[in-house]
Scaffold this motif. Structure first.
Motif, PDB file in Angstrom:
ATOM      1  N   ASN A   1      42.931 116.151   6.127  1.00 56.73           N
ATOM      2  CA  ASN A   1      43.808 117.035   5.358  1.00 56.73           C
ATOM      3  C   ASN A   1      45.236 116.741   5.811  1.00 56.73           C
TER       4      ASN A   1
ATOM      5  N   LYS B   1      47.938 117.809   4.651  1.00 54.01           N
ATOM      6  CA  LYS B   1      48.849 118.951   4.465  1.00 54.01           C
ATOM      7  C   LYS B   1      50.155 118.452   3.817  1.00 54.01           C
TER       8      LYS B   1
ATOM      9  N   HIS C   1      41.827 127.045   2.102  1.00 55.72           N
ATOM     10  CA  HIS C   1      42.319 126.745   3.457  1.00 55.72           C
ATOM     11  C   HIS C   1      43.102 127.951   3.982  1.00 55.72           C
TER      12      HIS C   1
ATOM     13  N   GLU D   1      36.668 126.799   9.943  1.00 58.81           N
ATOM     14  CA  GLU D   1      37.925 126.528  10.640  1.00 58.81           C
ATOM     15  C   GLU D   1      38.484 127.826  11.219  1.00 58.81           C
TER      16      GLU D   1
ATOM     17  N   ALA E   1      42.486 128.009  15.891  1.00 54.56           N
ATOM     18  CA  ALA E   1      42.263 126.662  16.427  1.00 54.56           C
ATOM     19  C   ALA E   1      43.042 125.606  15.649  1.00 54.56           C
ATOM     20  N   ILE E   2      43.611 126.000  14.506  1.00 47.61           N
ATOM     21  CA  ILE E   2      44.270 125.011  13.644  1.00 47.61           C
ATOM     22  C   ILE E   2      45.648 124.669  14.200  1.00 47.61           C
ATOM     23  N   GLY E   3      45.829 123.404  14.532  1.00 49.24           N
ATOM     24  CA  GLY E   3      47.128 122.907  14.996  1.00 49.24           C
ATOM     25  C   GLY E   3      47.541 123.415  16.359  1.00 49.24           C
TER      26      GLY E   3
ATOM     27  N   GLY F   1      39.775 122.347  13.067  1.00 49.16           N
ATOM     28  CA  GLY F   1      40.641 123.078  13.998  1.00 49.16           C
ATOM     29  C   GLY F   1      40.769 122.279  15.279  1.00 49.16           C
ATOM     30  N   SER F   2      41.901 121.519  15.383  1.00 46.61           N
ATOM     31  CA  SER F   2      42.192 120.735  16.592  1.00 46.61           C
ATOM     32  C   SER F   2      41.095 119.733  16.948  1.00 46.61           C
TER      33      SER F   2
ATOM     34  N   LEU G   1      36.850 118.536   9.407  1.00 49.70           N
ATOM     35  CA  LEU G   1      38.054 118.599   8.578  1.00 49.70           C
ATOM     36  C   LEU G   1      39.218 118.474   9.561  1.00 49.70           C
ATOM     37  N   VAL G   2      39.959 117.395   9.441  1.00 52.66           N
ATOM     38  CA  VAL G   2      40.940 117.017  10.456  1.00 52.66           C
ATOM     39  C   VAL G   2      42.339 117.103   9.870  1.00 52.66           C
ATOM     40  N   GLY G   3      43.228 117.823  10.546  1.00 55.80           N
ATOM     41  CA  GLY G   3      44.611 117.911  10.096  1.00 55.80           C
ATOM     42  C   GLY G   3      45.472 116.891  10.817  1.00 55.80           C
ATOM     43  N   GLY G   4      46.130 117.326  11.897  1.00 58.93           N
ATOM     44  CA  GLY G   4      47.097 116.483  12.599  1.00 58.93           C
ATOM     45  C   GLY G   4      46.576 115.091  12.931  1.00 58.93           C
TER      46      GLY G   4
HETATM   47  P1  PGA Z   1      44.314 120.497  12.738  1.00 58.78           P
HETATM   48  O1  PGA Z   1      44.143 121.104  11.254  1.00 58.78           O
HETATM   49  O2  PGA Z   1      43.285 119.386  12.868  1.00 58.78           O
HETATM   50  O3  PGA Z   1      45.710 119.980  12.779  1.00 58.78           O
HETATM   51  O4  PGA Z   1      44.058 121.602  13.695  1.00 58.78           O
HETATM   52  C1  PGA Z   1      42.881 121.276  10.685  1.00 58.78           C
HETATM   53  C2  PGA Z   1      42.997 121.869   9.311  1.00 58.78           C
HETATM   54  O5  PGA Z   1      43.894 122.703   9.083  1.00 58.78           O
HETATM   55  O6  PGA Z   1      42.218 121.539   8.401  1.00 58.78           O
END
Ligand code: PGA
Length: 254
Positions: free
Chosen positions: A12, A14, A100, A170, A174-176, A215-216, A235-238
């Motif tokens: 993701n 973003k 999300h 998520e 834990a997100i970011g 989440g991280s 599901l991976v953000g950063g």
């Molecule tokens: P993150 O985000 O990996 O940066 O914690 C995950 C997400 O929001 O899907």
């Protein structure tokens, strides 16, 4: 019944990525998956709307799937600035992230609205990646299971199948943040989600449906998280913005 679920690693992006870095990242991942010949995981990338068509062209013929990060609940009409699921399908997407926590927080999306979006995604023939998860305050109050169960009940419309739905658990806190629940906590919530799905969809369908953790997720914690019985990907953000990190996470899931 013994079911093997193929891991799905979803990136993701973003609100990140201009054409130069976005196309380079997608191209690098396409090269790696092609070189891997027979990877034991599926890859999905969800760039910002502005890059979807161009990345779709760059990924043509690649095994990497393309997704949107949100969509409107109706197909066309007077909704300035919004994008429909049909438009995403037309641009080459096969998946759409829905619900999300950043949409729920920044745009006050309710479970009812999220449910309508999931229905729209299905109508367009796409797969909904439905996100659910508790805030830190809810976790501290011991409400994690109740919140997750309620979001699942209220934001997943009837008719879900393993083909049209992926669920991403998520935890908002834990997100970011670099923090994650313990593996035992992740396992417990995923087991709860699988159990609720079994009640609604039947054991077989629930056993086939992929449950992602988000989440991280990073290269150094992915193997432990991905090894859990009811965790079928991430599901991976950063970490999805760096080819090496995203690829390493994907390899950890195999
Ligand atoms: P993150 O985000 O990996 O940066 O914690 C995950 C997400 O929001 O899907």
């Amino acid at each position: 019944m013994i079911v093997t679920r193929r891991p799905l690693i979803a990136g993701n992006w973003k609100m990140n990525g201009l054409s130069g870095d976005g196309l380079a990242l997608a191209g690098e991942l396409a090269r790696r998956i092609e070189d891997a010949a027979d990877p034991a995981f599926d890859l999905l990338i969800c760039p910002p709307f502005t890059l979807i068509s161009r990345i779709g062209e760059a990924l043509a013929g690649s095994a990497i799937a393309l997704g949107g990060q949100d969509c409107h609940a109706v197909e066309t009409g007077a909704h300035t600035g919004d994008i429909s699921a049909a438009m995403l399908a037309d641009s080459g997407c096969t998946h759409v992230i829905v619900g999300h926590s950043e949409r729920r927080a920044d745009h006050a999306e309710t479970d009812t609205q999220v449910s309508a979006k999931v229905a729209a995604v299905r109508s367009a023939g796409l797969v909904a990646v439905l996100c659910i998860g508790e805030t830190e305050a809810q976790r501290d109050a011991g409400e994690t299971n109740a919140v997750v169960a309620r979001q699942l009940a209220d934001s997943l419309p009837d008719g879900a199948t393993a083909m049209n739905t992926v669920i991403a658990y998520e935890p908002v806190w834990a997100i970011g943040t670099g923090r994650t629940p313990s593996v035992a906590e992740v396992e417990a919530v995923h087991a709860l989600i699988r159990g609720d799905l079994a009640k609604r969809l039947g054991d077989d369908e629930a056993a086939r449906l992929r449950l992602l953790y988000g989440g991280s997720v990073k290269p150094d914690n992915a193997r432990e998280l991905m090894s859990l019985a009811d965790v079928d990907g991430a599901l991976v953000g950063g970490a999805s913005l760096k080819a090496d990190d995203f690829w390493s996470i994907a390899q950890s899931s195999a």
